[in-house]
Motif scaffolding. Structure first.
Motif, PDB file in Angstrom:
ATOM      1  N   ALA A 100       3.273 -18.117  -3.461  1.00 58.22           N
ATOM      2  CA  ALA A 100       1.877 -17.820  -3.803  1.00 58.22           C
ATOM      3  C   ALA A 100       1.189 -19.071  -4.339  1.00 58.22           C
ATOM      4  CB  ALA A 100       1.821 -16.692  -4.837  1.00 58.22           C
ATOM      5  N   ALA A 101       1.903 -19.840  -5.153  1.00 62.69           N
ATOM      6  CA  ALA A 101       1.329 -21.068  -5.705  1.00 62.69           C
ATOM      7  C   ALA A 101       1.066 -22.096  -4.616  1.00 62.69           C
ATOM      8  CB  ALA A 101       2.269 -21.653  -6.756  1.00 62.69           C
ATOM      9  N   ALA A 102       1.854 -22.029  -3.524  1.00 60.07           N
ATOM     10  CA  ALA A 102       1.687 -22.975  -2.421  1.00 60.07           C
ATOM     11  C   ALA A 102       0.547 -22.585  -1.490  1.00 60.07           C
ATOM     12  CB  ALA A 102       2.988 -23.076  -1.623  1.00 60.07           C
ATOM     13  N   GLY A 103      -0.057 -21.426  -1.732  1.00 56.14           N
ATOM     14  CA  GLY A 103      -1.213 -21.025  -0.944  1.00 56.14           C
ATOM     15  C   GLY A 103      -0.999 -19.893   0.023  1.00 56.14           C
ATOM     16  N   ALA A 104       0.211 -19.362   0.106  1.00 56.67           N
ATOM     17  CA  ALA A 104       0.469 -18.233   0.999  1.00 56.67           C
ATOM     18  C   ALA A 104      -0.002 -16.936   0.356  1.00 56.67           C
ATOM     19  CB  ALA A 104       1.965 -18.138   1.314  1.00 56.67           C
ATOM     20  N   THR A 105      -0.383 -15.986   1.183  1.00 59.23           N
ATOM     21  CA  THR A 105      -0.659 -14.639   0.698  1.00 59.23           C
ATOM     22  C   THR A 105       0.673 -13.913   0.671  1.00 59.23           C
ATOM     23  OG1 THR A 105      -2.892 -14.599   1.622  1.00 59.23           O
ATOM     24  CG2 THR A 105      -1.857 -12.472   1.148  1.00 59.23           C
ATOM     25  N   VAL A 106       1.118 -13.525  -0.489  1.00 54.38           N
ATOM     26  CA  VAL A 106       2.450 -12.947  -0.650  1.00 54.38           C
ATOM     27  C   VAL A 106       2.340 -11.491  -1.058  1.00 54.38           C
ATOM     28  CG1 VAL A 106       4.686 -13.157  -1.798  1.00 54.38           C
ATOM     29  CG2 VAL A 106       3.318 -15.210  -1.356  1.00 54.38           C
ATOM     30  N   ARG A 107       3.020 -10.646  -0.295  1.00 50.75           N
ATOM     31  CA  ARG A 107       3.085  -9.222  -0.621  1.00 50.75           C
ATOM     32  C   ARG A 107       4.526  -8.901  -0.967  1.00 50.75           C
ATOM     33  NH1 ARG A 107       0.047  -5.729   3.807  1.00 50.75           N
ATOM     34  NH2 ARG A 107      -0.068  -4.346   2.004  1.00 50.75           N
ATOM     35  N   GLY A 108       4.738  -8.260  -2.096  1.00 47.49           N
ATOM     36  CA  GLY A 108       6.094  -8.012  -2.552  1.00 47.49           C
ATOM     37  C   GLY A 108       6.377  -6.549  -2.831  1.00 47.49           C
ATOM     38  N   PHE A 109       7.636  -6.174  -2.634  1.00 45.05           N
ATOM     39  CA  PHE A 109       8.050  -4.817  -2.985  1.00 45.05           C
ATOM     40  C   PHE A 109       9.456  -4.831  -3.545  1.00 45.05           C
ATOM     41  CE2 PHE A 109      10.393  -0.894  -1.908  1.00 45.05           C
ATOM     42  CZ  PHE A 109       9.701  -0.023  -2.749  1.00 45.05           C
ATOM     43  N   ASP A 110       9.606  -4.131  -4.639  1.00 47.00           N
ATOM     44  CA  ASP A 110      10.910  -3.865  -5.245  1.00 47.00           C
ATOM     45  C   ASP A 110      10.733  -2.583  -6.038  1.00 47.00           C
ATOM     46  OD1 ASP A 110      13.153  -3.785  -7.105  1.00 47.00           O
ATOM     47  OD2 ASP A 110      13.515  -5.880  -6.572  1.00 47.00           O
ATOM     48  N   PRO A 111      11.529  -1.549  -5.749  1.00 50.47           N
ATOM     49  CA  PRO A 111      11.330  -0.275  -6.445  1.00 50.47           C
ATOM     50  C   PRO A 111      11.591  -0.342  -7.943  1.00 50.47           C
ATOM     51  CG  PRO A 111      13.376  -0.255  -5.182  1.00 50.47           C
ATOM     52  CD  PRO A 111      12.639  -1.492  -4.786  1.00 50.47           C
ATOM     53  N   ARG A 112      12.239  -1.422  -8.386  1.00 49.40           N
ATOM     54  CA  ARG A 112      12.595  -1.512  -9.808  1.00 49.40           C
ATOM     55  C   ARG A 112      11.875  -2.628 -10.562  1.00 49.40           C
ATOM     56  NH1 ARG A 112      16.901  -0.386  -6.694  1.00 49.40           N
ATOM     57  NH2 ARG A 112      17.222  -2.605  -6.295  1.00 49.40           N
ATOM     58  N   VAL A 113      11.139  -3.464  -9.836  1.00 44.81           N
ATOM     59  CA  VAL A 113      10.545  -4.645 -10.480  1.00 44.81           C
ATOM     60  C   VAL A 113       9.068  -4.756 -10.118  1.00 44.81           C
ATOM     61  CG1 VAL A 113      10.667  -7.150 -10.720  1.00 44.81           C
ATOM     62  CG2 VAL A 113      12.768  -5.836 -10.367  1.00 44.81           C
ATOM     63  N   THR A 114       8.250  -5.063 -11.103  1.00 43.97           N
ATOM     64  CA  THR A 114       6.820  -5.302 -10.874  1.00 43.97           C
ATOM     65  C   THR A 114       6.621  -6.707 -10.313  1.00 43.97           C
ATOM     66  OG1 THR A 114       6.232  -3.845 -12.715  1.00 43.97           O
ATOM     67  CG2 THR A 114       4.555  -5.413 -11.968  1.00 43.97           C
ATOM     68  N   PRO A 115       5.814  -6.866  -9.270  1.00 44.06           N
ATOM     69  CA  PRO A 115       5.583  -8.205  -8.705  1.00 44.06           C
ATOM     70  C   PRO A 115       5.023  -9.162  -9.740  1.00 44.06           C
ATOM     71  CG  PRO A 115       4.771  -6.516  -7.214  1.00 44.06           C
ATOM     72  CD  PRO A 115       5.106  -5.819  -8.500  1.00 44.06           C
ATOM     73  N   PRO A 116       5.386 -10.443  -9.645  1.00 43.91           N
ATOM     74  CA  PRO A 116       4.854 -11.437 -10.584  1.00 43.91           C
ATOM     75  C   PRO A 116       3.383 -11.716 -10.301  1.00 43.91           C
ATOM     76  CG  PRO A 116       6.150 -12.512  -8.885  1.00 43.91           C
ATOM     77  CD  PRO A 116       6.334 -11.037  -8.685  1.00 43.91           C
ATOM     78  N   PRO A 117       2.688 -12.360 -11.211  1.00 44.15           N
ATOM     79  CA  PRO A 117       1.281 -12.708 -10.991  1.00 44.15           C
ATOM     80  C   PRO A 117       1.116 -13.523  -9.709  1.00 44.15           C
ATOM     81  CG  PRO A 117       1.881 -13.080 -13.278  1.00 44.15           C
ATOM     82  CD  PRO A 117       3.153 -12.772 -12.555  1.00 44.15           C
ATOM     83  N   GLY A 118       0.076 -13.186  -8.944  1.00 40.85           N
ATOM     84  CA  GLY A 118      -0.181 -13.886  -7.694  1.00 40.85           C
ATOM     85  C   GLY A 118       0.421 -13.222  -6.485  1.00 40.85           C
ATOM     86  N   VAL A 119       1.314 -12.238  -6.714  1.00 42.78           N
ATOM     87  CA  VAL A 119       1.962 -11.517  -5.613  1.00 42.78           C
ATOM     88  C   VAL A 119       1.370 -10.121  -5.534  1.00 42.78           C
ATOM     89  CG1 VAL A 119       4.142 -10.606  -4.733  1.00 42.78           C
ATOM     90  CG2 VAL A 119       4.078 -12.856  -5.836  1.00 42.78           C
ATOM     91  N   ILE A 120       0.928  -9.731  -4.358  1.00 42.52           N
ATOM     92  CA  ILE A 120       0.289  -8.432  -4.150  1.00 42.52           C
ATOM     93  C   ILE A 120       1.353  -7.338  -4.116  1.00 42.52           C
ATOM     94  CG2 ILE A 120      -1.141  -7.057  -2.600  1.00 42.52           C
ATOM     95  CD1 ILE A 120      -2.228  -9.769  -1.522  1.00 42.52           C
ATOM     96  N   ALA A 121       1.181  -6.330  -4.936  1.00 40.47           N
ATOM     97  CA  ALA A 121       2.151  -5.233  -4.981  1.00 40.47           C
ATOM     98  C   ALA A 121       1.999  -4.339  -3.756  1.00 40.47           C
ATOM     99  CB  ALA A 121       1.946  -4.413  -6.252  1.00 40.47           C
ATOM    100  N   ALA A 122       3.109  -4.019  -3.119  1.00 38.71           N
ATOM    101  CA  ALA A 122       3.127  -3.111  -1.977  1.00 38.71           C
ATOM    102  C   ALA A 122       3.797  -1.808  -2.383  1.00 38.71           C
ATOM    103  CB  ALA A 122       3.863  -3.749  -0.800  1.00 38.71           C
ATOM    104  N   SER A 123       3.528  -0.761  -1.635  1.00 30.34           N
ATOM    105  CA  SER A 123       4.065   0.556  -1.987  1.00 30.34           C
ATOM    106  C   SER A 123       5.443   0.811  -1.395  1.00 30.34           C
ATOM    107  CB  SER A 123       3.099   1.646  -1.509  1.00 30.34           C
ATOM    108  OG  SER A 123       2.925   1.582  -0.097  1.00 30.34           O
ATOM    109  N   GLY A 124       5.897  -0.059  -0.506  1.00 27.40           N
ATOM    110  CA  GLY A 124       7.201   0.125   0.117  1.00 27.40           C
ATOM    111  C   GLY A 124       7.505  -1.049   1.026  1.00 27.40           C
ATOM    112  N   ASP A 125       8.683  -1.023   1.643  1.00 29.29           N
ATOM    113  CA  ASP A 125       9.082  -2.111   2.536  1.00 29.29           C
ATOM    114  C   ASP A 125       8.097  -2.261   3.690  1.00 29.29           C
ATOM    115  OD1 ASP A 125      11.466  -2.810   1.136  1.00 29.29           O
ATOM    116  OD2 ASP A 125      12.498  -1.112   2.050  1.00 29.29           O
ATOM    117  N   ALA A 126       7.752  -1.158   4.330  1.00 25.89           N
ATOM    118  CA  ALA A 126       6.852  -1.210   5.480  1.00 25.89           C
ATOM    119  C   ALA A 126       5.473  -1.707   5.067  1.00 25.89           C
ATOM    120  CB  ALA A 126       6.745   0.164   6.139  1.00 25.89           C
ATOM    121  N   ASP A 127       4.982  -1.249   3.928  1.00 23.08           N
ATOM    122  CA  ASP A 127       3.666  -1.666   3.463  1.00 23.08           C
ATOM    123  C   ASP A 127       3.637  -3.168   3.198  1.00 23.08           C
ATOM    124  OD1 ASP A 127       0.984  -1.299   2.540  1.00 23.08           O
ATOM    125  OD2 ASP A 127       1.730  -1.386   0.477  1.00 23.08           O
ATOM    126  N   ALA A 128       4.716  -3.698   2.625  1.00 22.60           N
ATOM    127  CA  ALA A 128       4.776  -5.132   2.334  1.00 22.60           C
ATOM    128  C   ALA A 128       4.777  -5.959   3.616  1.00 22.60           C
ATOM    129  CB  ALA A 128       6.022  -5.450   1.511  1.00 22.60           C
TER     130      ALA A 128
END
Length: 253
Positions: A20-48
């Motif tokens: 994300a810091a390098a300029g990419a649009t990053v979408r992340g998913f983990d059922p147990r972890v909240t995405p870090p700042p700059g990473v767009i939260a997804a609702s599941g693997d497919a959504d990410a």
């Protein structure tokens, strides 16, 4: 450039943050972890994975196949599916078979600990789409080495290296545990540190050749070491394994 990161544990969290810091649009998913700042939260693997050019699967070897199956319907043809999990070559090849015709699976091996390096952790990659992966991730700051060979080639190198590094670590831990029981931990720490510091390229030859040449004597030495650990109440694991290997080498001499 949209990059999906599946699995936001220690490695996934750091790599996603750097992307994300390098300029990419990053979408992340983990059922147990909240995405870090700059990473767009997804609702599941497919959504990410929807719309992503590259997917980094950093969840676990046990979850990798399920994650791929869950995300395939959302992946566009030509999407690079990069598996960064530590797994057997056969498991990586299975991902390639499962994703064939839908995504381009790349076998990625992280060759050093991720903390402190993040995206710049050295990666070796294999598979037909490996050069394309290296071009994309390298352009964002990743340290990527492309290997000739099919999916699974990078995993083979990673695990062969792990036999040494993790085996060495296990031997050190077992030895220090026993030394602690005798009040000699500080002495042994210093001894091990000195040996590691003075090691050079010739050390490898001495270890290999000496094990065969002196197998009988060293087998008895490790048998005695196994007895010592047992007497100290330390469960011997590495010492008897070394004894048994030396016994085999003695029989082949």
């Amino acid at each position: 450039m949209i990059i999906a990161v599946l699995g936001l544990g220690e490695a996934g969290h750091l790599i996603a943050t750097d992307l994300a810091a390098a300029g990419a649009t990053v979408r992340g998913f983990d059922p147990r972890v909240t995405p870090p700042p700059g990473v767009i939260a997804a609702s599941g693997d497919a959504d990410a994975c929807r719309g992503a050019s590259v997917v980094l699967s950093v969840n676990s070897a046990a979850d990798a196949l399920d994650a791929l199956r869950a995300a395939l319907p959302a992946c566009s043809p030509g999407t690079i599916w990069a598996d960064l999990n530590t797994a057997t070559p056969q498991s990586k090849a299975l991902l390639g078979t499962e994703g064939a015709g839908a995504v381009d699976v790349v076998d990625v091996a992280l060759m050093s600990p991720v903390p402190g390096k993040g995206l710049r952790t050295p990666m070796t990659v294999a598979g037909p789409a490996a050069p394309r992966f290296a071009e994309i991730l390298g352009g964002l700051g990743a340290d990527v080495t492309v290997l000739d060979g099919p999916v699974g080639t990078a995993a083979t190198r990673k695990l062969l290296r792990s036999v040494f590094y993790k085996g060495l670590a296990a031997a050190v831990v077992e030895a220090l545990t026993a030394a602690r029981a005798t009040g000699l931990e500080e002495w042994l720490r210093g001894n091990i540190a000195a040996e590691l510091t003075k090691a050079d390229a010739a050390t490898l030859d001495r270890l290999v050749e000496g094990s065969s040449k002196h197998a009988v004597r060293r087998r008895e030495e490790m048998a005695a070491a196994t007895e010592l650990l047992t007497d100290l109440g330390v469960t011997p694991r590495i010492a008897p394994a070394a004894r048994d290997l030396l016994d085999e080498l003695a029989g082949n001499a």
